[in-house]
Design an enzyme around this catalytic site. Structure first.
Site, short mmCIF file in Angstrom:
data_model
loop_
_atom_site.label_atom_id
_atom_site.label_comp_id
_atom_site.label_asym_id
_atom_site.label_seq_id
_atom_site.Cartn_x
_atom_site.Cartn_y
_atom_site.Cartn_z
N CYS A 397 39.67 5.63 28.28
CA CYS A 397 39.61 4.37 28.05
C CYS A 397 41.58 4.65 28.69
O CYS A 397 42.06 4.42 29.98
CB CYS A 397 40.38 4.41 26.95
SG CYS A 397 40.86 2.16 25.44
N HIS A 524 34.11 3.45 26.02
CA HIS A 524 34.30 4.97 25.06
C HIS A 524 32.57 5.66 24.23
O HIS A 524 32.48 5.42 23.95
CB HIS A 524 34.47 4.27 23.09
CG HIS A 524 36.43 4.34 22.91
ND1 HIS A 524 36.93 5.07 22.97
CD2 HIS A 524 37.06 3.11 23.57
CE1 HIS A 524 38.19 3.94 23.31
NE2 HIS A 524 38.08 3.04 23.50
N GLU A 526 32.09 8.16 23.44
CA GLU A 526 31.57 8.94 22.25
C GLU A 526 31.08 7.77 20.96
O GLU A 526 30.82 8.56 20.20
CB GLU A 526 32.63 9.58 21.64
CG GLU A 526 34.17 8.66 21.26
CD GLU A 526 34.99 8.06 22.06
OE1 GLU A 526 35.44 7.31 21.85
OE2 GLU A 526 34.73 8.54 23.24
#
Length: 565
Positions: A397, A524, A526
């Site tokens: 990001c 993102h 994750e």
């Protein structure tokens, strides 16, 4: 539908989220379809406007919901896909009730906490509990885990307690189980495990109309028999319904510990659940916990951020790194570096040199997401150091935007290149605000949720990490993006955007030519990393930092179940 309510006593942050997730894991691995609901009594509509120091990270779901980080635990443990309505807040409930009142749905009655707010809470739970959470199975879940945030006795949680008391009668005691998590402190001065806090919290819970069926006693070490007997006696609960849960080195050890306490048999009997007994069901979880400890070789990652004083601020990022470390059998060490400490030694030369020493001693560099100008220049310096020293780099990001700014300044020689978030008047706005999100509001105005990214080339490390798929679908949370007008200049100098949005206008993945591993993504990754299926960009960073990237990319692998084609 069966419901398991998890409440907490004595203090917050006692581990209710992990315990709820672990109970769900027990049920799911023995054949029960499970969903989860997190109740947060704060008045915010959602978690989107929280500072990470206030409440930890903001977790983002496929549908763009900005929710409590505990929903990330549920998704990772249970491997399910939740929705924004799986996170209930006081703000959402009151917004729902007020809208009904404005439409006249209450037929002129005085709108009150009881029954209107409590009814709204019950209706919300019943509705959300039926929503399918497995993309491959459209059937309704069989059991719903409900975690009540905060601590019993908190004034803001009272409407929810009352609603859940009524809900227990509504669905029947045989379909509703209460698990109370409480702290058993062990003062160093006496070395004795104290049960008074648990007695008090259980008494308070009972006074509000809910009686615990199970008490999970949290302590630094194992709960001794006399302590269990005391809790059982004073809280009027069977001895085998008091479960000691000591601190453990890995959260992946919690489900096996709970299984060893015969909780599978307990829930099967208490809720009459059709469990399919599978003694080998949690072998993978036992392996995760032990593999993490058995790893001998270390890999060190510098996490350069602005919220590093609170680990929960980067909860999903850290878990993604750990998933990847377990995958490649490495012991993970993280250097938490405050980005602004890299910027100047004028204010604190000691911390400045310590920060740079930590960065230089790391095997790889990770710059995660964030907002605002504080620490931005430090992140840009970290990106520059990784680029010029051929160190593995992953930007997420804002980390992608920092890589672009650094490259524009030092390779294209646009000295004032910047993001318009920090400098609206820069002559080289390489990162700009997305026009459709310039609303003047903060909550819910970003580009949120799952979006598709198409690969634009076959020759890409990232594409290989995603098992050569044509596209990937990952979750986003940002309101600034790379300026399309400068992309050609960047690419001509070697900074390639090898992943773009479906319309080709948004730069999603960059990769630097002639560098061992210099990758950044606007999304993102994750958020959908799993313990047994790590996020490809994070896995790539760990592989490159361990010197194993080439051997991994050149080996045969099984197709990944992650989204894409």
């Amino acid at each position: 539908m069966k419901y398991v309510l998890v409440t907490g006593g004595v203090i917050s942050g006692i581990g209710k989220g992990v315990i709820s997730s672990s109970i769900g894991t027990l049920l799911k691995t023995h054949g029960v379809k499970v969903t989860s609901i997190k109740i947060d009594p704060y008045i915010n509509i959602d978690a989107g406007t929280f500072s990470p120091y206030e409440h930890g990270e903001v977790f983002v779901l496929d549908d763009g919901g900005e929710v409590d980080l505990d929903l990330g635990n549920y998704e990772r443990f249970l491997d399910i896909t939740l929705h924004r309505d799986n996170n209930i807040t006081t703000g959402k409930i009151y917004e729902y009730v007020i809208k009904k009142e404005r439409k006249g749905d209450y037929l002129g009655k005085t709108v009150q906490v009881v029954p209107h707010v409590t009814d709204a809470i019950q209706e919300w739970i019943e509705r959300v509990a039926k929503i399918p959470v497995d993309v491959n199975d459209p059937s309704e879940p069989q059991a719903c885990l409900i975690e009540l945030g905060g601590t019993i006795g908190d004034i803001e949680g009272m409407p929810f307690i009352e609603a859940l008391r009524q809900f227990q009668r509504r669905v029947g005691k045989e379909n509703f189980c209460v698990v109370h998590v409480s702290l058993v402190p062990e003062p160093k001065a006496t070395g004795e495990q104290k049960t008074k806090p648990t007695q008090t919290s259980v008494r308070q819970l009972r006074s509000l109309g809910l009686t615990p069926d199970l008490i999970i006693a949290r302590c630094g070490g194992p709960i001794n028999d006399s302590t269990k007997c005391k809790i059982s006696s004073f809280c009027d609960i069977e001895d085998d319904c008091v479960i000691g849960l000591p601190d453990v080195s890995s959260v992946y050890k919690v489900p096996p510990l709970m299984e060893d306490s015969n909780l599978v048999e307990y829930f099967a009997k208490r809720l009459n659940l059709p469990l399919k007994r599978n003694r080998r069901a949690l072998l993978r979880w036992r392996g995760l916990g032990s593999n993490q400890e058995r790893a001998l070789e270390e890999v060190c990652i510098a996490l350069v951020g602005k919220y590093t004083k609170l680990e929960d601020s980067y909860a999903s990022v850290i878990k993604s790194l750990r998933h990847s470390a377990m995958k490649i059998n490495r012991k993970l060490k993280i250097h938490y570096i405050e980005a602004d400490k890299l910027e100047s030694q004028e204010n604190d030369p000691v911390k400045y040199h310590e920060a740079w020493q930590q960065l230089c001693r790391s095997d790889g560099v990770l710059v995660p997401g964030g907002f605002g100008m504080r620490g931005l220049e430090g992140k840009i310096l970290a990106a520059n150091w990784a680029r010029t020293n051929s160190k593995p780099y992953l930007g997420v990001c804002l980390g992608l935007q920092c890589a672009v700014i650094e490259f524009a300044r030092n390779v294209l020689k646009w000295d004032d290149a910047n993001t318009t978030e920090v400098n609206p008047n820069t002559n080289h706005p390489v990162v700009i605000e997305m026009p459709e999100h310039n609303t003047g509001m903060l909550g819910g105005t970003m580009r949120l949720g799952k979006r598709r990214t198409n690969f634009t080339t076959n020759k890409s490390i990232v594409r290989k990490l995603y098992h050569d798929k044509e596209y990937v679908e990952e979750r986003h949370r940002h309101r600034y993006e790379v300026n399309p007008e400068v992309v050609q200049d960047l690419e001509n100098s070697g900074l390639k955007f090898i992943g773009r949005s479906t319309d080709g206008e948004r730069m999603e993945i960059l990769e630097l030519e002639n560098h061992p591993f210099y990758i950044a993504v606007q999304y993102h990754p994750e958020y959908i990393s799993r313990p047994l299926n790590p996020s490809p960009p994070y896995l790539g960073l760990l592989l490159a930092s361990s010197g194993k990237l080439d051997s991994y990319l050149n080996s045969d692998w099984e197709p990944s179940p992650r989204s894409g084609c």
